[in-house]
Design a protein around this motif. Sequence first.
Motif, short mmCIF file in Angstrom:
data_model
loop_
_atom_site.label_atom_id
_atom_site.label_comp_id
_atom_site.label_asym_id
_atom_site.label_seq_id
_atom_site.Cartn_x
_atom_site.Cartn_y
_atom_site.Cartn_z
N LEU A 188 0.83 -1.20 0.00
CA LEU A 188 0.00 0.00 0.00
C LEU A 188 0.87 1.26 0.00
O LEU A 188 0.59 2.22 -0.74
N ALA A 189 1.91 1.26 0.82
CA ALA A 189 2.80 2.42 0.89
C ALA A 189 3.60 2.60 -0.39
O ALA A 189 3.95 3.72 -0.76
N PHE A 190 3.88 1.51 -1.08
CA PHE A 190 4.66 1.56 -2.32
C PHE A 190 3.81 2.01 -3.50
O PHE A 190 4.29 2.72 -4.40
N VAL A 191 2.51 1.65 -3.48
CA VAL A 191 1.66 1.88 -4.65
C VAL A 191 0.82 3.15 -4.54
O VAL A 191 0.84 4.00 -5.45
N LEU A 192 0.06 3.31 -3.47
CA LEU A 192 -0.97 4.34 -3.42
C LEU A 192 -0.45 5.77 -3.58
O LEU A 192 -1.10 6.58 -4.26
N PRO A 193 0.68 6.14 -2.98
CA PRO A 193 1.11 7.54 -3.12
C PRO A 193 1.69 7.90 -4.48
O PRO A 193 2.04 9.06 -4.70
N HIS A 194 1.79 6.94 -5.39
CA HIS A 194 2.45 7.17 -6.67
C HIS A 194 1.47 6.92 -7.81
O HIS A 194 1.11 5.76 -8.08
N ARG A 205 -2.12 3.62 -11.00
CA ARG A 205 -2.87 3.40 -12.23
C ARG A 205 -2.67 1.96 -12.73
O ARG A 205 -3.62 1.30 -13.16
N ALA A 206 -1.44 1.49 -12.65
CA ALA A 206 -1.16 0.11 -13.05
C ALA A 206 -1.88 -0.88 -12.14
O ALA A 206 -2.40 -1.91 -12.59
N ALA A 207 -1.93 -0.56 -10.83
CA ALA A 207 -2.61 -1.44 -9.88
C ALA A 207 -4.10 -1.49 -10.14
O ALA A 207 -4.74 -2.55 -10.01
N VAL A 208 -4.69 -0.35 -10.52
CA VAL A 208 -6.12 -0.32 -10.84
C VAL A 208 -6.41 -1.22 -12.05
O VAL A 208 -7.40 -1.96 -12.07
N ALA A 209 -5.53 -1.16 -13.03
CA ALA A 209 -5.70 -2.01 -14.21
C ALA A 209 -5.63 -3.49 -13.83
O ALA A 209 -6.42 -4.31 -14.30
N CYS A 242 2.28 13.36 -3.63
CA CYS A 242 1.42 12.91 -2.53
C CYS A 242 1.67 13.75 -1.28
O CYS A 242 2.82 14.09 -0.97
N CYS A 243 0.61 14.07 -0.57
CA CYS A 243 0.75 14.90 0.63
C CYS A 243 1.41 14.15 1.78
O CYS A 243 1.88 14.77 2.74
N GLY A 244 1.41 12.81 1.74
CA GLY A 244 2.00 12.02 2.81
C GLY A 244 1.01 11.46 3.81
O GLY A 244 1.39 10.71 4.72
N ALA A 245 -0.27 11.81 3.65
CA ALA A 245 -1.27 11.39 4.65
C ALA A 245 -1.39 9.88 4.75
O ALA A 245 -1.51 9.32 5.85
N LEU A 246 -1.40 9.19 3.60
CA LEU A 246 -1.61 7.74 3.62
C LEU A 246 -0.55 7.01 4.43
O LEU A 246 -0.85 6.14 5.25
N VAL A 247 0.71 7.37 4.21
CA VAL A 247 1.78 6.70 4.96
C VAL A 247 1.88 7.25 6.39
O VAL A 247 2.27 6.52 7.32
N HIS A 248 1.53 8.51 6.56
CA HIS A 248 1.57 9.12 7.90
C HIS A 248 0.67 8.35 8.86
O HIS A 248 1.05 8.06 10.00
N HIS A 249 -0.52 7.99 8.39
CA HIS A 249 -1.47 7.30 9.26
C HIS A 249 -1.18 5.81 9.38
O HIS A 249 -1.85 5.12 10.14
N MET A 250 -0.18 5.32 8.66
CA MET A 250 0.30 3.96 8.88
C MET A 250 1.55 3.95 9.75
O MET A 250 2.16 2.91 9.95
N GLY A 251 1.94 5.11 10.28
CA GLY A 251 3.09 5.21 11.17
C GLY A 251 4.42 5.28 10.46
O GLY A 251 5.47 5.25 11.11
N ARG A 252 4.42 5.41 9.14
CA ARG A 252 5.65 5.46 8.36
C ARG A 252 6.13 6.90 8.28
O ARG A 252 5.99 7.58 7.25
N GLU A 253 6.70 7.37 9.38
CA GLU A 253 7.02 8.78 9.51
C GLU A 253 8.08 9.26 8.53
O GLU A 253 8.00 10.38 8.01
#
Length: 446
Positions: A120-126, A131-135, A233-244
Amino acid sequence: MQTNFTLAQLADAGIAESEQILRKCVHCGFCTATCPTFQLLGDELDSPRGRIYLIKDMLENDRPADARTVKHIDRCLSCLSCMTTCPSGVNYMHLIDHARGYIEQTYRRPAADRALRRVLAFVLPHPGRFRAAVAAAFWAKPLAPVLRHLGATGRRLAALLSLAPARAAHGGHMSGPATFAPQEALPPAGQKARVALLSGCAQSVLAPSINEATIRLLNRAGVEVVLPAGEGCCGALVHHMGREADALAAARANVDAWWAEIAGEGLDAILVTASGCGTTIKDYGHMLRGDPAYAERAKTVSGLARDITEYVMKLEFGAPTASAPHKAGDRPLVVAYHSACSMQHGQGIREEPKTLLAMAGFQVRDVPEGHLCCGSAGTYNILQPELATRLRDRKLSNIEKLRPDLIATGNIGCMTQLASGTDIPVVHTAELLDWATGGPVPAALE
């Protein structure tokens, strides 16, 4: 709340701040009345007050996080409804963020959990990867019913597939880096403003039409819009997973991108059309407070950040166009306005979107239990699918009581979450405002 941290512990800036937050809690329990997970589960440890006790015990005793603590912290949506309710001003947002970072550093999750979070951290912020993951998800969707029977990891993967759209949206013809001038050239003295617009990550893949509508809306009011080079990416997705480390890297990259514009032609505001991102960007000053190279610039960026509805409130538009927003019989469309948690609790923006929609000619109705989360919350609807689905269904049940023609909201996560459980069209507030002032009919309403 009495605390017993040692002087050595308080030498750590994060511990010192959390200690001050803990001391503000007076055990009143008002937060339990508005906490979505406590409403569902009835467990004190799944309320803000219970989680505060768990965090205090973990930090005060300087011990690694254990499975029990992690379970209840993971169940927190970070909806921040408790902060709206709290009479003592407890900054639960900063406390839970610190706890998540601490958990990430001290707790070893099961292998499958670690793997999913890394993906999730590798894919969603990029956007390219997403787009490739959605496909890929389009072809994997038929596997969802099978995956639901393969344990916790299978249910999470099934939830991920169920949220994925049938296909990624078009790439958008208003992509950056670029500058979009007002439709009618204005003399220098007549130009109202110059703003940066966050392109974002997931939203740019799932619904580029939102920012396209926003650019048209702003240009129509004489505002120049820039999509800066280097912004991501603003960083919110990884921020809330604790990946500071990842979150701070994203914040620094955006500060650099926006600072180049601030120092160049200048910016009157940094606009955000996803309220989850807006809440995080408005917190950059706090997130980067300990970085001498970025602290002041981050504070300036946070001060310029605005949700699109905050900013549009001060602009001037003509009367709504005759063709929108009406149905047969010239009846105004009934809009159920879903206020995202990051909007109403995170940023304190409650009336502006509804006021703008009413001014645009819509009949706006408040959703019962509007303070409760829909279950989206970044990656929560993937990592906690059962709770997220229960919250979604509760939200949609309340919305359906209003018999609306459509649902309006200001956060792409909420849009995706709600659309996964209803046939009622879900449209971004900016798309409706654009339509009402001369733009095209939103795709969801065609």
